[in-house]
Design a protein around this motif. Sequence first.
Motif, PDB file in Angstrom:
ATOM      1  N   VAL A 110      11.884 113.102 -24.002  1.00 34.03           N
ATOM      2  CA  VAL A 110      11.501 112.704 -25.354  1.00 34.03           C
ATOM      3  C   VAL A 110      11.380 111.184 -25.410  1.00 34.03           C
ATOM      4  CG1 VAL A 110      12.517 114.714 -26.491  1.00 34.03           C
ATOM      5  CG2 VAL A 110      13.894 112.667 -26.191  1.00 34.03           C
ATOM      6  N   THR A 111      10.701 110.706 -26.439  1.00 33.29           N
ATOM      7  CA  THR A 111      10.489 109.274 -26.589  1.00 33.29           C
ATOM      8  C   THR A 111      11.309 108.748 -27.754  1.00 33.29           C
ATOM      9  OG1 THR A 111       8.244 109.504 -25.737  1.00 33.29           O
ATOM     10  CG2 THR A 111       8.743 107.494 -26.951  1.00 33.29           C
ATOM     11  N   LEU A 112      12.085 107.714 -27.478  1.00 34.33           N
ATOM     12  CA  LEU A 112      12.803 106.973 -28.504  1.00 34.33           C
ATOM     13  C   LEU A 112      12.249 105.556 -28.504  1.00 34.33           C
ATOM     14  CD1 LEU A 112      16.569 107.946 -27.925  1.00 34.33           C
ATOM     15  CD2 LEU A 112      14.980 108.909 -29.583  1.00 34.33           C
ATOM     16  N   PRO A 113      12.477 104.797 -29.580  1.00 36.16           N
ATOM     17  CA  PRO A 113      12.083 103.383 -29.537  1.00 36.16           C
ATOM     18  C   PRO A 113      12.753 102.687 -28.358  1.00 36.16           C
ATOM     19  CG  PRO A 113      12.676 104.037 -31.766  1.00 36.16           C
ATOM     20  CD  PRO A 113      13.053 105.186 -30.858  1.00 36.16           C
ATOM     21  N   SER A 114      12.207 101.586 -27.937  1.00 39.62           N
ATOM     22  CA  SER A 114      12.726 100.867 -26.775  1.00 39.62           C
ATOM     23  C   SER A 114      13.996 100.098 -27.133  1.00 39.62           C
ATOM     24  CB  SER A 114      11.651  99.898 -26.258  1.00 39.62           C
ATOM     25  OG  SER A 114      12.126  99.219 -25.134  1.00 39.62           O
ATOM     26  N   TYR A 115      15.076 100.384 -26.419  1.00 36.04           N
ATOM     27  CA  TYR A 115      16.342  99.680 -26.583  1.00 36.04           C
ATOM     28  C   TYR A 115      16.809  99.199 -25.226  1.00 36.04           C
ATOM     29  CZ  TYR A 115      16.422 102.359 -30.967  1.00 36.04           C
ATOM     30  OH  TYR A 115      16.108 102.905 -32.175  1.00 36.04           O
ATOM     31  N   GLY A 116      17.504  98.053 -25.196  1.00 35.40           N
ATOM     32  CA  GLY A 116      18.094  97.551 -23.969  1.00 35.40           C
ATOM     33  C   GLY A 116      17.067  97.230 -22.904  1.00 35.40           C
ATOM     34  N   ASP A 117      17.521  97.222 -21.643  1.00 33.82           N
ATOM     35  CA  ASP A 117      16.653  96.894 -20.508  1.00 33.82           C
ATOM     36  C   ASP A 117      15.987  98.136 -19.917  1.00 33.82           C
ATOM     37  OD1 ASP A 117      17.313  94.054 -20.460  1.00 33.82           O
ATOM     38  OD2 ASP A 117      19.302  94.706 -19.827  1.00 33.82           O
ATOM     39  N   GLN A 118      16.630  99.290 -20.020  1.00 33.85           N
ATOM     40  CA  GLN A 118      16.078 100.564 -19.544  1.00 33.85           C
ATOM     41  C   GLN A 118      16.551 101.648 -20.492  1.00 33.85           C
ATOM     42  OE1 GLN A 118      17.842 100.010 -15.420  1.00 33.85           O
ATOM     43  NE2 GLN A 118      15.986 101.135 -14.879  1.00 33.85           N
ATOM     44  N   LEU A 119      15.697 102.645 -20.734  1.00 36.67           N
ATOM     45  CA  LEU A 119      16.059 103.737 -21.627  1.00 36.67           C
ATOM     46  C   LEU A 119      15.407 105.025 -21.165  1.00 36.67           C
ATOM     47  CD1 LEU A 119      16.700 104.276 -25.163  1.00 36.67           C
ATOM     48  CD2 LEU A 119      14.437 105.054 -24.581  1.00 36.67           C
ATOM     49  N   SER A 120      16.135 106.120 -21.278  1.00 39.82           N
ATOM     50  CA  SER A 120      15.597 107.452 -21.011  1.00 39.82           C
ATOM     51  C   SER A 120      16.273 108.420 -21.971  1.00 39.82           C
ATOM     52  CB  SER A 120      15.894 107.857 -19.563  1.00 39.82           C
ATOM     53  OG  SER A 120      15.476 109.186 -19.326  1.00 39.82           O
ATOM     54  N   ALA A 121      15.499 109.389 -22.485  1.00 38.56           N
ATOM     55  CA  ALA A 121      16.072 110.371 -23.399  1.00 38.56           C
ATOM     56  C   ALA A 121      15.448 111.734 -23.138  1.00 38.56           C
ATOM     57  CB  ALA A 121      15.852 109.955 -24.847  1.00 38.56           C
ATOM     58  N   VAL A 122      16.269 112.780 -23.282  1.00 42.84           N
ATOM     59  CA  VAL A 122      15.816 114.160 -23.078  1.00 42.84           C
ATOM     60  C   VAL A 122      16.483 115.060 -24.109  1.00 42.84           C
ATOM     61  CG1 VAL A 122      15.432 113.879 -20.579  1.00 42.84           C
ATOM     62  CG2 VAL A 122      17.639 114.712 -21.406  1.00 42.84           C
ATOM     63  N   GLY A 138      20.830 116.677 -27.249  1.00 37.79           N
ATOM     64  CA  GLY A 138      19.962 115.519 -27.112  1.00 37.79           C
ATOM     65  C   GLY A 138      20.757 114.505 -26.315  1.00 37.79           C
ATOM     66  N   LEU A 139      20.166 113.947 -25.256  1.00 37.28           N
ATOM     67  CA  LEU A 139      20.884 113.018 -24.385  1.00 37.28           C
ATOM     68  C   LEU A 139      20.057 111.759 -24.191  1.00 37.28           C
ATOM     69  CD1 LEU A 139      20.887 116.121 -22.793  1.00 37.28           C
ATOM     70  CD2 LEU A 139      22.901 115.021 -21.893  1.00 37.28           C
ATOM     71  N   SER A 140      20.696 110.611 -24.307  1.00 34.08           N
ATOM     72  CA  SER A 140      20.009 109.358 -24.013  1.00 34.08           C
ATOM     73  C   SER A 140      20.890 108.518 -23.100  1.00 34.08           C
ATOM     74  CB  SER A 140      19.689 108.580 -25.294  1.00 34.08           C
ATOM     75  OG  SER A 140      20.883 108.119 -25.904  1.00 34.08           O
ATOM     76  N   VAL A 141      20.264 107.643 -22.352  1.00 34.07           N
ATOM     77  CA  VAL A 141      20.981 106.671 -21.533  1.00 34.07           C
ATOM     78  C   VAL A 141      20.220 105.350 -21.629  1.00 34.07           C
ATOM     79  CG1 VAL A 141      19.811 107.413 -19.397  1.00 34.07           C
ATOM     80  CG2 VAL A 141      21.954 106.119 -19.258  1.00 34.07           C
ATOM     81  N   VAL A 142      20.977 104.272 -21.841  1.00 35.96           N
ATOM     82  CA  VAL A 142      20.404 102.938 -21.974  1.00 35.96           C
ATOM     83  C   VAL A 142      21.201 101.988 -21.091  1.00 35.96           C
ATOM     84  CG1 VAL A 142      19.938 101.013 -23.547  1.00 35.96           C
ATOM     85  CG2 VAL A 142      19.742 103.349 -24.378  1.00 35.96           C
ATOM     86  N   ARG A 143      20.480 101.062 -20.448  1.00 37.55           N
ATOM     87  CA  ARG A 143      21.164  99.976 -19.722  1.00 37.55           C
ATOM     88  C   ARG A 143      20.910  98.670 -20.450  1.00 37.55           C
ATOM     89  NH1 ARG A 143      19.995  95.928 -16.426  1.00 37.55           N
ATOM     90  NH2 ARG A 143      17.843  96.611 -16.097  1.00 37.55           N
TER      91      ARG A 143
END
Length: 192
Positions: A110-122, A138-143
């Motif tokens: 899935v697409t979320l707005p851009s946060y941090g240096d890297q982002l992925s969401a599913v 719903g799972l997201s990970v941001v660096r």
Amino acid sequence: MVTDAAKGQQILPDAASLPQGWAVASGSPTTEQCLNRRVGISKDGQSHYICKTGPVLDLRSEYDPGPGVGYNKVQVDVLAYPSVAAAAEGFVGVEAENADSNEAKQVTQVTLPSYGDQLSAVTMNATVPGIGSRTSQGLSVVRCKSIVVRVVISDDDGSTVGLDALNAFTRTVTARAQQALDNKTPTAAVEL
């Protein structure tokens, strides 16, 4: 760098930064043990170790949204690494761990707005083997530089998890991580 547990715990939203009616779950936050065997396997079969390099501060907090919400629980993990390079590898590992699918669970990017240096969401929908009940997440990970944050929104009733809460918690925890990295007391609040 955030290396001390007290500073790292400030990244996790507290009761004052939650929406009205929400609560920090009993026993939260906790300090976890990020073990070297924690690994995400990407679709190309590559292993990405989440906790391979140096000491990793691994914190977790769970939140209870209260009644009348379409999901049961929110979990936030904060992994603080000794370097940006270690965090980048940890991000890839958590991203692969989030996207792991099989015949029992279907994972969709899935697409979320851009946060941090890297982002992925599913999102993930699964049938619990032997019981037949459905669960959704719903799972997201941001660096953010040397910090990786993971947000998990869970619904054990099988309906589809709304992305509003995933986006709100991801945005807030990313902002709180950046505030901690800037040596400021994290104050960002969850707005749903």
